[in-house]
Design a protein around this motif. Structure first.
Motif, mmCIF file in Angstrom:
data_model
loop_
_atom_site.group_PDB
_atom_site.id
_atom_site.type_symbol
_atom_site.label_atom_id
_atom_site.label_comp_id
_atom_site.label_asym_id
_atom_site.label_seq_id
_atom_site.Cartn_x
_atom_site.Cartn_y
_atom_site.Cartn_z
ATOM 1 N N LEU A 144 31.827 -27.022 -4.110
ATOM 2 C CA LEU A 144 31.610 -28.082 -5.080
ATOM 3 C C LEU A 144 32.707 -28.079 -6.134
ATOM 4 O O LEU A 144 33.120 -27.018 -6.599
ATOM 5 N N ILE A 154 33.165 -29.868 -9.889
ATOM 6 C CA ILE A 154 32.509 -30.672 -10.923
ATOM 7 C C ILE A 154 33.543 -31.019 -11.981
ATOM 8 O O ILE A 154 34.272 -30.140 -12.446
ATOM 9 N N ARG A 163 39.322 -36.541 -7.880
ATOM 10 C CA ARG A 163 38.430 -36.875 -6.772
ATOM 11 C C ARG A 163 39.168 -36.992 -5.438
ATOM 12 O O ARG A 163 38.765 -36.379 -4.433
ATOM 13 N N CYS A 193 31.827 -33.956 -7.828
ATOM 14 C CA CYS A 193 30.783 -34.531 -8.681
ATOM 15 C C CYS A 193 31.355 -34.898 -10.039
ATOM 16 O O CYS A 193 31.778 -34.021 -10.799
ATOM 17 N N TYR A 194 31.325 -36.156 -10.329
ATOM 18 C CA TYR A 194 31.792 -36.638 -11.629
ATOM 19 C C TYR A 194 30.623 -36.652 -12.595
ATOM 20 O O TYR A 194 29.662 -37.398 -12.408
ATOM 21 N N ILE A 195 30.699 -35.819 -13.625
ATOM 22 C CA ILE A 195 29.652 -35.789 -14.646
ATOM 23 C C ILE A 195 30.330 -35.937 -16.006
ATOM 24 O O ILE A 195 30.862 -34.969 -16.548
ATOM 25 N N GLU A 222 21.991 -31.125 -15.605
ATOM 26 C CA GLU A 222 22.422 -31.742 -14.353
ATOM 27 C C GLU A 222 23.329 -30.790 -13.574
ATOM 28 O O GLU A 222 23.197 -30.615 -12.354
ATOM 29 N N GLN A 223 24.237 -30.128 -14.298
ATOM 30 C CA GLN A 223 25.153 -29.183 -13.652
ATOM 31 C C GLN A 223 24.392 -28.005 -13.047
ATOM 32 O O GLN A 223 24.637 -27.601 -11.897
ATOM 33 N N LEU A 269 22.651 -28.903 -9.877
ATOM 34 C CA LEU A 269 23.616 -28.970 -8.770
ATOM 35 C C LEU A 269 24.029 -27.581 -8.281
ATOM 36 O O LEU A 269 24.116 -27.317 -7.078
#
Lengths: 300, 300, 300, 300
Positions: free
Chosen positions: B135, B137, B144, B155-157, B170-171, B174
């Protein structure tokens, strides 16, 4: 380290008697190099080495160090310096002429640990430090034998916090008497007062046993051990009145690991201190260091 | 960096399927090595590499890392771990068995500057980082394309101070979902809260762009420039709740001079950061790093 | 490494459009610097950086590299170059004006191992290699995807000993067509013939995977392993017709030990090769390298 | 460097009287570490440091160096060594017990250049070389004063090609008489004959002033200058009958550039030689070096 070890006097190298250096600092603008090099050319001086730096090409400060060879330099010195004044005025220059024939006179201050002193004496004997070591001053007697065996005067001046004023007056008198140009603190473990420091602006070089600005102040190896760093270092800098905050001349480091306890760090550190101080002193003696604000420009 | 570039999966190297590691920390006393090596020998495990360290031979803490090769390791694992408990109890050991076949799962956090991420991906593709990169982040979209072209989920947060709590939840979700063992902050420019850090003790590796403890905190290159240092560095460390104060894994430096402005320091710094972080991550993945108090023992 | 990663074109940096460089080689004698700097000053050119070297102040060869900023340079170029001829004749100068606006055009040759190519592409994308990468030529297909994803033409030209002549003709045609100024052999594992080399004097840079002159020729890592060295290195040099004997531009090393087998040496070596080649190429592109006899003067 | 400088005898450090080392070389197979560590444990010996290496886990050679602390070691020595024979036979071991209390006796050979001798004396005085320097032998008189001022016997034996045989007989007699364990060639500029070398297998350490295998033989700095290398180095190795081909113990380098003429390379080289030789000698004295075929395993 005996008197029968032949020293190689720097000045006897071929051609050095006609060797001079010019250091200039001034506001940057076009034409400075042209003006200086024409000036030197008119005196038949051949530029041997030239290094320059501009803090900002648009409106910054310009620095140049020129090493030149000039036939019959001794006879021309006065005219050279007199004639340069007009040019200096035109470009608002701070400047300085030095001549390799006029060796700087150095005093070394040391306390108990002799490794930095030894390195300087070693480099000096090998002809790598172009200076006269006029004096060693110590608050301990340990180094006397070694220093005197080389024919260098050794002055024992006990020192502590309570008698600092009086000690420094004695030291200053000695330094003036010996016409000292450079003071090297080769692990001298006493703090100097602002009065002392202000007598010798940009003329006192210290070795601090950490990679500044990490571990400013006392016991850096103990604190490096405590923090678990993987590198230890040493820093040579000009002394100002802010402890360990003066302009840095040179730094270096070595790798350490978890097996290295404080005693190991000190041992490894000694070899870093030796080479960092020796380099800084050498560059100063060769007029390679210009102090600007709180930094140095080093023209290696 | 294309999917058609063949990766060299670390695990396919000969013999690795039977390779295990044992890490032990316990009070030092005679007989530990004898007991452990007899135990492994009884399981027909051959010691391939062994490194040990004692903080103090008289009454300190003892650390050992053993890499061993054991035929039919898969079948013996359960017995090995069960039987070791008695020995561990006798010597009051903290210990851990790991197996190269069970690759650690890594998540990389990155912001805008991609150089550290790129270095890790490069090393990983070359087979030098024995991990599954599960992953990436990021609080920016820049990376990307590159990440997804390697088949790694991106994962774009978006993140900022005001939504930190929610972002971290959220992180964490994941990271749990992907069963992450190691989090690498590859120039992730957001501060993590104590809640986040406490979820992953000694499992978050950061790269700080100075030779700590110099220039703790923000804008280290600007401050290095301001101080006029002659060396700049980078430090990789485990993240704790004291900013830039966690156990140091690796540091390195490069030489700079008065010509190097802030932009140059950043450029030089990038190459230091790349290699320092890559080394630290590699050592962690190979179970070469033991945290003890606020320091690391690194068995290279 | 994707096309959506924004590149930072070197030329868009402030002020670069008026930036020029002058490289001079001539017999040493007094007055050269004065003459050149007066010449530039008359054109309102401000000297930004100046480095000089004399192989021997008494009767040797003099070298100087000057970087200058000149308002409206584009319009003055023709006059600058025309007027300089008289001065050049007076001092018997070899000289060259270059302008940062006229970016050199580079072709990279690569075989199977992509690490050096990748490093160059990486540095180029970061804006650190001031060149147009016009072409990648390879005798293998592996790198095509990566190269084309950056919008760079990729030419696959299979090569072997038997068809060398014909392969080189095809390569030369391509290089001429693309107006190539610099050829970088980024681990290109084919020998070039004297005919090829003579087409591009001092324009071909190679990376050799040893610290020359140790381990000239094939399989240097195997031989380094066999000899039991404690350091391995890499060397970047201009290609001449003597194998691995051309002028050295840059070298570097890393420490190895008895645990490092040939595969480890290759892995460690890759990172040395990457940085040594990237530095050499950068210095060449910035006109910092002057070849003199079989050596280089590098004005860093 | 005066006799009144207090030396720090290595042996007086706490606990060293019970310190021993075991070096083992044998065919690799499971159970070696278990057997050795059980053996030591049965003697109440605590393992302080342990380093091992296997040239190939499947059928290679196994090497281990163990440093241990054993109460009443002096009384147990005989039993320890007697009992170990059975174990050594079982595993077909080459092995050696040494005790830090039994300091090795060193002779230093030197010619005119004193820098390597000075460095060794300096390290020795600082307590960093655990040896008795029993003798300095020179074919020049220059170092006599310095050596004798430290209370070390100085033997002047003029040497040249024509009287080599007779000179070496005299030297061997002296070395036997002084029960020398280690001979250090600290820039001794005479070639030793095979007869001499065969008397002291793996007991003669030389410093060669290049990074071998580059510049084997005479005048390496001149040849380095001629080739235009960007790094110069030094190599410490055991002396065999193949000139400069013996097992390498340590190497290091420093960066040079086009400004450095032969005299500068020599000057820079001296500082590399000093530290490379000092490290190699230290590791040998601490029994950290095992010779295997023509390479060394160095357990730092």
């Amino acid at each position: 380290m005996e008197t029968n070890v032949k020293t190689t006097p720097f000045m006897q190298e071929k051609g050095e008697t006609n060797r001079g250096r010019l250091l200039v600092k001034c506001p940057d603008r076009p034409g400075i190099v042209a003006a200086i090099s024409k000036f030197l050319s008119d005196f038949q001086a051949n530029i041997i080495e030239s290094s320059q730096y501009s803090s900002d090409p648009e409106g910054g400060t310009f620095f140049i160090r020129i090493e030149f060879d000039c036939p019959s330099l001794e006879e021309k010195k006065a005219a050279l310096e007199a004639d340069f004044q007009a040019l200096a005025q035109e470009f608002t220059m701070d400047y300085q002429f030095t001549y390799t024939e006029d060796r700087k006179r150095t005093a070394i201050f040391v306390s108990k640990e002799p490794h930095c002193l030894l390195e300087l004496l070693w480099e000096w004997q090998s002809g790598d430090l172009p200076t006269d070591i006029a004096l060693v001053i110590s608050n301990h007697e340990e180094a006397r034998g070694m220093v005197e065996s080389l024919g260098i005067p050794f002055c024992y001046i006990p020192a502590n916090k309570d008698i600092r004023k009086q000690v420094e007056q004695e030291q200053i008198a000695l330094l003036k008497e010996h016409q000292i140009d450079l003071i090297v603190l080769a692990r001298y473990m006493q703090i100097l007062t602002p009065d002392f420091v202000s007598e010798f602006p940009n003329q006192i070089i210290n070795i601090h046993h950490s990679f500044l600005p990490a571990f400013i102040g006392a016991r850096p190896y103990e604190r490096a051990y405590g923090r678990g760093v993987k590198l230890i270092g040493a820093t040579s800098h000009y002394v100002t009145n802010d402890l360990d905050e003066g302009p840095i001349i040179e730094q270096d480091i070595e790798r350490v690991n978890h097996r290295d306890h404080v005693a190991d760090l000190k041992k490894i550190g000694r070899s870093i201190e030796r080479r960092v101080l020796a380099r800084a002193v050498k560059w100063h003696l060769e007029d390679r260091v210009i102090v600007h604000e709180n930094k140095t420009i080093v023209f290696q």
